[in-house]
Design a protein around this motif. Structure first.
Motif, PDB file in Angstrom:
ATOM      1  N   MET A  37       8.613  -1.296   9.133  1.00 38.69           N
ATOM      2  CA  MET A  37       8.828   0.133   9.358  1.00 38.69           C
ATOM      3  C   MET A  37       8.763   0.839   8.011  1.00 38.69           C
ATOM      4  O   MET A  37       8.783   0.208   6.951  1.00 38.69           O
ATOM      5  CB  MET A  37      10.156   0.357  10.061  1.00 38.69           C
ATOM      6  CG  MET A  37      10.142  -0.222  11.490  1.00 38.69           C
ATOM      7  SD  MET A  37      11.633   0.113  12.402  1.00 38.69           S
ATOM      8  CE  MET A  37      11.393   1.844  12.770  1.00 38.69           C
ATOM      9  N   SER A  38       8.728   2.151   8.044  1.00 37.79           N
ATOM     10  CA  SER A  38       8.599   2.963   6.831  1.00 37.79           C
ATOM     11  C   SER A  38       9.654   2.605   5.796  1.00 37.79           C
ATOM     12  O   SER A  38      10.799   2.266   6.123  1.00 37.79           O
ATOM     13  CB  SER A  38       8.729   4.442   7.191  1.00 37.79           C
ATOM     14  OG  SER A  38       8.822   5.223   6.011  1.00 37.79           O
ATOM     15  N   VAL A  39       9.262   2.702   4.545  1.00 40.15           N
ATOM     16  CA  VAL A  39      10.173   2.438   3.437  1.00 40.15           C
ATOM     17  C   VAL A  39      11.386   3.377   3.496  1.00 40.15           C
ATOM     18  O   VAL A  39      12.454   3.046   2.987  1.00 40.15           O
ATOM     19  CB  VAL A  39       9.427   2.525   2.090  1.00 40.15           C
ATOM     20  CG1 VAL A  39       9.077   3.953   1.734  1.00 40.15           C
ATOM     21  CG2 VAL A  39      10.218   1.871   0.993  1.00 40.15           C
ATOM     22  N   SER A  40      11.258   4.489   4.172  1.00 35.22           N
ATOM     23  CA  SER A  40      12.389   5.418   4.295  1.00 35.22           C
ATOM     24  C   SER A  40      13.521   4.829   5.134  1.00 35.22           C
ATOM     25  O   SER A  40      14.645   5.325   5.090  1.00 35.22           O
ATOM     26  CB  SER A  40      11.924   6.748   4.902  1.00 35.22           C
ATOM     27  OG  SER A  40      11.502   6.548   6.243  1.00 35.22           O
ATOM     28  N   LEU A  97       5.859  -2.494   0.126  1.00 35.11           N
ATOM     29  CA  LEU A  97       5.627  -3.628   1.007  1.00 35.11           C
ATOM     30  C   LEU A  97       5.553  -3.092   2.424  1.00 35.11           C
ATOM     31  O   LEU A  97       6.485  -2.461   2.912  1.00 35.11           O
ATOM     32  CB  LEU A  97       6.758  -4.654   0.867  1.00 35.11           C
ATOM     33  CG  LEU A  97       6.662  -5.883   1.756  1.00 35.11           C
ATOM     34  CD1 LEU A  97       5.398  -6.686   1.454  1.00 35.11           C
ATOM     35  CD2 LEU A  97       7.897  -6.747   1.570  1.00 35.11           C
ATOM     36  N   GLY A  98       4.419  -3.313   3.077  1.00 34.85           N
ATOM     37  CA  GLY A  98       4.205  -2.746   4.410  1.00 34.85           C
ATOM     38  C   GLY A  98       4.133  -3.773   5.513  1.00 34.85           C
ATOM     39  O   GLY A  98       4.165  -3.421   6.698  1.00 34.85           O
ATOM     40  N   GLY A  99       4.029  -5.047   5.167  1.00 36.29           N
ATOM     41  CA  GLY A  99       3.953  -6.075   6.192  1.00 36.29           C
ATOM     42  C   GLY A  99       3.715  -7.423   5.567  1.00 36.29           C
ATOM     43  O   GLY A  99       3.602  -7.555   4.349  1.00 36.29           O
ATOM     44  N   TYR A 100       3.655  -8.433   6.431  1.00 31.50           N
ATOM     45  CA  TYR A 100       3.471  -9.791   5.933  1.00 31.50           C
ATOM     46  C   TYR A 100       2.775 -10.657   6.970  1.00 31.50           C
ATOM     47  O   TYR A 100       2.747 -10.336   8.168  1.00 31.50           O
ATOM     48  CB  TYR A 100       4.821 -10.425   5.572  1.00 31.50           C
ATOM     49  CG  TYR A 100       5.669 -10.680   6.802  1.00 31.50           C
ATOM     50  CD1 TYR A 100       5.608 -11.906   7.464  1.00 31.50           C
ATOM     51  CD2 TYR A 100       6.491  -9.697   7.319  1.00 31.50           C
ATOM     52  CE1 TYR A 100       6.348 -12.136   8.605  1.00 31.50           C
ATOM     53  CE2 TYR A 100       7.229  -9.922   8.454  1.00 31.50           C
ATOM     54  CZ  TYR A 100       7.168 -11.139   9.104  1.00 31.50           C
ATOM     55  OH  TYR A 100       7.892 -11.351  10.237  1.00 31.50           O
ATOM     56  N   TYR A 101       2.231 -11.740   6.476  1.00 33.80           N
ATOM     57  CA  TYR A 101       1.668 -12.805   7.305  1.00 33.80           C
ATOM     58  C   TYR A 101       2.203 -14.112   6.729  1.00 33.80           C
ATOM     59  O   TYR A 101       2.281 -14.261   5.509  1.00 33.80           O
ATOM     60  CB  TYR A 101       0.144 -12.870   7.189  1.00 33.80           C
ATOM     61  CG  TYR A 101      -0.595 -11.693   7.759  1.00 33.80           C
ATOM     62  CD1 TYR A 101      -1.333 -11.825   8.926  1.00 33.80           C
ATOM     63  CD2 TYR A 101      -0.600 -10.460   7.111  1.00 33.80           C
ATOM     64  CE1 TYR A 101      -2.054 -10.761   9.435  1.00 33.80           C
ATOM     65  CE2 TYR A 101      -1.306  -9.395   7.622  1.00 33.80           C
ATOM     66  CZ  TYR A 101      -2.027  -9.544   8.790  1.00 33.80           C
ATOM     67  OH  TYR A 101      -2.725  -8.491   9.293  1.00 33.80           O
ATOM     68  N   GLY A 159       0.831  -1.192   0.000  1.00 32.63           N
ATOM     69  CA  GLY A 159       0.000   0.000   0.000  1.00 32.63           C
ATOM     70  C   GLY A 159       0.865   1.240   0.000  1.00 32.63           C
ATOM     71  O   GLY A 159       2.067   1.186   0.286  1.00 32.63           O
ATOM     72  N   ALA A 160       0.264   2.349  -0.303  1.00 29.08           N
ATOM     73  CA  ALA A 160       0.966   3.627  -0.254  1.00 29.08           C
ATOM     74  C   ALA A 160       1.009   4.088   1.195  1.00 29.08           C
ATOM     75  O   ALA A 160      -0.027   4.139   1.862  1.00 29.08           O
ATOM     76  CB  ALA A 160       0.256   4.653  -1.123  1.00 29.08           C
ATOM     77  N   GLU A 161       2.191   4.389   1.678  1.00 27.55           N
ATOM     78  CA  GLU A 161       2.309   4.837   3.063  1.00 27.55           C
ATOM     79  C   GLU A 161       1.487   6.096   3.321  1.00 27.55           C
ATOM     80  O   GLU A 161       1.030   6.319   4.428  1.00 27.55           O
ATOM     81  CB  GLU A 161       3.776   5.080   3.414  1.00 27.55           C
ATOM     82  CG  GLU A 161       4.574   3.802   3.508  1.00 27.55           C
ATOM     83  CD  GLU A 161       6.033   4.030   3.907  1.00 27.55           C
ATOM     84  OE1 GLU A 161       6.489   5.189   3.968  1.00 27.55           O
ATOM     85  OE2 GLU A 161       6.706   3.015   4.156  1.00 27.55           O
ATOM     86  N   THR A 162       1.286   6.896   2.282  1.00 24.47           N
ATOM     87  CA  THR A 162       0.544   8.147   2.426  1.00 24.47           C
ATOM     88  C   THR A 162      -0.968   7.941   2.519  1.00 24.47           C
ATOM     89  O   THR A 162      -1.700   8.894   2.762  1.00 24.47           O
ATOM     90  CB  THR A 162       0.836   9.075   1.236  1.00 24.47           C
ATOM     91  OG1 THR A 162       0.504   8.386   0.027  1.00 24.47           O
ATOM     92  CG2 THR A 162       2.300   9.484   1.209  1.00 24.47           C
ATOM     93  N   SER A 163      -1.437   6.697   2.332  1.00 26.05           N
ATOM     94  CA  SER A 163      -2.880   6.465   2.368  1.00 26.05           C
ATOM     95  C   SER A 163      -3.423   6.357   3.791  1.00 26.05           C
ATOM     96  O   SER A 163      -4.620   6.221   3.970  1.00 26.05           O
ATOM     97  CB  SER A 163      -3.241   5.214   1.555  1.00 26.05           C
ATOM     98  OG  SER A 163      -2.690   4.062   2.143  1.00 26.05           O
TER      99      SER A 163
END
Length: 114
Positions: free
Chosen positions: A46-49, A75-79, A9-13
């Motif tokens: 954590m943030s892509v930054s 990529l923001g997380g996983y299961y 997802g977009a971190e800004t969303s």
């Protein structure tokens, strides 16, 4: 069968409030899956930054700041799940809150011989 769900997802969303709500709902799903013996692991990233990308070319390591690819969704997380079949993995992916603003990639894990 084991599957990895990759959450993009977009971190800004996310606002701080919507991110907190998403985390709370995601943790509820994790608790349910853990009680059912279907959750192996999960974590937000954590943030892509904060990311670094490592490449080795001609035996030399090159480390760059940032993600592997420049995209609007990160990529923001996983299961990691152990479920009966792909249909069950897809159904769980659809329940994950970030699927409503981004995407969840579902991939089977390949077994390695020991």
């Amino acid at each position: 069968m084991k599957y990895m769900l990759l959450v993009y997802g977009a971190e800004t969303s996310w606002t701080p409030e919507s991110r907190e709500d998403c985390m709370r709902k995601s943790m509820t799903i994790c608790d349910e899956l853990e009680k059912e013996g279907k959750l192996i692991a999960s974590s937000p990233l954590m943030s892509v930054s904060t990311s670094k990308t490592v490449r080795v070319r001609d035996g030399k390591q090159l480390v760059t700041t940032g993600p592997f690819a420049e995209t609007t969704e990160q990529l923001g997380g996983y299961y990691i799940l152990d479920v009966e079949n792909e249909a069950e993995a897809l159904a769980i992916a659809a329940r994950i809150p970030p699927a409503s603003v981004g995407s969840v990639e579902v991939r089977p894990l390949e077994s390695l011989p020991l």
